[in-house]
Design an enzyme around this catalytic site. Structure first.
Site, short mmCIF file in Angstrom:
data_model
loop_
_atom_site.label_atom_id
_atom_site.label_comp_id
_atom_site.label_asym_id
_atom_site.label_seq_id
_atom_site.Cartn_x
_atom_site.Cartn_y
_atom_site.Cartn_z
N GLN A 64 0.72 -1.88 0.06
CA GLN A 64 -0.17 0.23 -0.03
C GLN A 64 1.05 0.98 -0.06
OE1 GLN A 64 -1.41 -1.08 3.81
NE2 GLN A 64 -1.41 0.69 4.75
N CYS A 70 -4.91 0.21 4.21
CA CYS A 70 -4.77 -1.17 4.54
C CYS A 70 -6.31 -1.95 4.36
CB CYS A 70 -4.62 -0.87 5.51
SG CYS A 70 -5.06 -0.70 6.84
N HIS A 364 -4.93 -0.82 11.84
CA HIS A 364 -5.14 -1.20 11.16
C HIS A 364 -5.60 -2.67 10.67
CE1 HIS A 364 -2.30 -2.01 7.60
NE2 HIS A 364 -1.30 -3.46 8.34
N ASN A 385 0.42 -9.03 5.11
CA ASN A 385 0.31 -7.31 5.10
C ASN A 385 0.06 -7.35 4.14
OD1 ASN A 385 0.46 -5.33 6.69
ND2 ASN A 385 1.84 -6.16 7.89
#
Length: 448
Positions: A64, A70, A364, A385
């Protein structure tokens, strides 16, 4: 009762410090290395190895970059996993810039709506102050993305790639928030002057046109029709012509988005479990899907995530990623830093206390792609992630089950995995959920 610090107090504090065993050695270590490096535990690094009894093959991670998308990356990642597998397209990505464009546009209109709703309140009321603090931002929640997809569909990344402002969004956010606050001045003045609904609507339409132009200049024009052209992992060429964003979603993803339910673990006294909640003034698409959270105890919460992973489907989740974490090595563990022992101070708080006193909230969103089950219980979780492959294990993190208990606040689960009694709660309370204040921690947006 007022209590000032006295000279005797200071003398006692200094004497206590000097009487602390090895205080000079500890002081030098912290001064030279900082708190976290000094308190770091090697045992945590050993325990959090990347081995899991249940593990999904999800490919390379996305990035990102310098944006707070996110939640968007995580949601689109859960959707792209199926495309990668079914159509044999390794490391395929959906366009995060496309959904970013429409989110910014819809958030601007949502802000206008809330400005007009609160135009009769004093400018220093808590609600108006909260609204003006961040007119719009990059962050969001699962239901907000599904509202965008239902209205606008999605497209491959190749059709609407990244731009400077999508990957590094600070400048765009600054411009948009300046404009939105200026527009708020105009709207509140129109209401105060007794302008008609038609007059206000004409101004609103003009201002939305200006927002659209800003977004088109910075993010590009969102496609309305396109060809999907790709070569699969077997080197075979494919092209699918004349798709729209909605037909692409229907053909290549085909999810029933209404089947997915946001589940939260908010153990505060004001949120009894097994009930549905929403948050005032939280959303993006007016008339679209609204935020609905089902609050469950942590054990049920985790078992639902495990059930979905066992079925081969990854899990979107929201957490406080900055707590007890080492970003570079990709470990999320309550034991990674022993600050209590370092300072001989009790820092412990319950999850509810951290929420109530502002110590923690969801910051997040990531994706659960695996879990290690030992003797029937989870011990650690594999995390995809969206910070690129230079952190963690090629972008993948590992979270201890203890960290999951304390710092994971939200998962998104297909309702078919919920027991009948919880499905009934959703059905019975969907149109009449408990409404939380705009500043409630369960209304926080994932934006790291």
């Amino acid at each position: 009762m007022s209590t000032a610090i006295t000279a005797d107090d200071l003398s006692k504090f200094q004497a206590d410090l000097e009487n602390t065993p090895a205080h000079d050695v500890i002081q030098k270590a912290v001064m030279n290395n900082g708190v976290l490096k000094t308190a770091e535990s090697t045992d945590s690094k050993v325990a959090m190895d990347q081995t899991f009894s249940i593990e999904l093959d999800t490919g390379a991670v996305a990035n990102q970059k310098q944006s707070g998308r996110c939640w968007m990356f995580a949601a689109l990642n859960t959707m792209r996993h199926g495309i990668q597998k079914q159509f044999k397209i390794k490391d395929f990505e959906l366009s995060q810039n496309y959904t970013f464009f429409w989110d910014k546009f819809e958030k601007s209109n949502y802000f206008y709506e809330n400005v007009l709703k609160t135009a009769g309140e004093p400018i220093d009321s808590r609600k108006v102050a909260w609204l003006m603090a961040t007119p719009q931002g990059d962050g969001g929640q699962w239901d907000m993305l599904t509202a965008l997809i239902a209205k606008y569909g999605i497209v491959p990344k190749s059709v609407m790639p990244e731009t400077y402002s999508s990957s590094k969004s600070n400048e765009l956010d600054s411009v948009l928030n300046l404009k939105l606050r200026k527009d708020a001045v105009d709207f509140r003045k129109l209401v105060a002057d007794g302008a008609s609904d038609d007059e206000i609507q004409a101004v609103r339409t003009k201002k939305l046109g200006e927002i659209y132009r800003i977004l088109a200049y910075t993010l590009g024009n969102p496609p309305t029709q396109f060809d999907f052209e790709y070569r699969d992992d077997d080197k075979e060429y494919h092209i699918d012509r004349d798709l729209t964003p909605k037909t692409f979603f229907a053909k290549y993803i085909g999810w029933d988005l209404t089947a997915y339910q946001s589940i939260i673990n908010g153990p505060t006294a004001d949120k009894p479990y097994n009930h549905l909640y929403t948050v005032e003034m939280l959303g993006n698409v007016i008339g679209g899907r609204e935020v609905r959270h089902l609050n469950l105890d942590i054990d049920t919460f985790k078992q639902l995530a495990i059930k979905q992973l066992e079925a081969g489907e990854s899990v979107w989740f929201g957490s406080d990623v900055g707590q007890s974490s080492d970003r570079q090595i990709g470990i999320l563990d309550t034991k990674i830093y022993d600050k209590d022992a370092l300072f001989d101070v009790d820092f412990s708080m319950t999850k509810a206390e951290r929420l109530d006193y502002g110590e923690s909230l969801m910051t997040h969103a990531m994706v659960l792609t695996g879990v290690d089950i030992v003797d029937g219980k989870p011990t650690k979780w594999k995390v995809e992630n969206s910070w690129g492959d230079k952190v963690g294990e090629k972008g993948y993190f590992v979270a201890s089950d203890a960290w999951f208990d304390e710092f994971v606040y939200q998962v998104v689960i297909n309702k078919k995995y919920l027991p009948a009694d919880l499905q009934l709660v959703i059905t019975n309370e969907y149109d009449n959920p408990t409404v939380l204040k705009p500043w409630d921690p369960m209304g926080s947006l994932a934006s790291k």
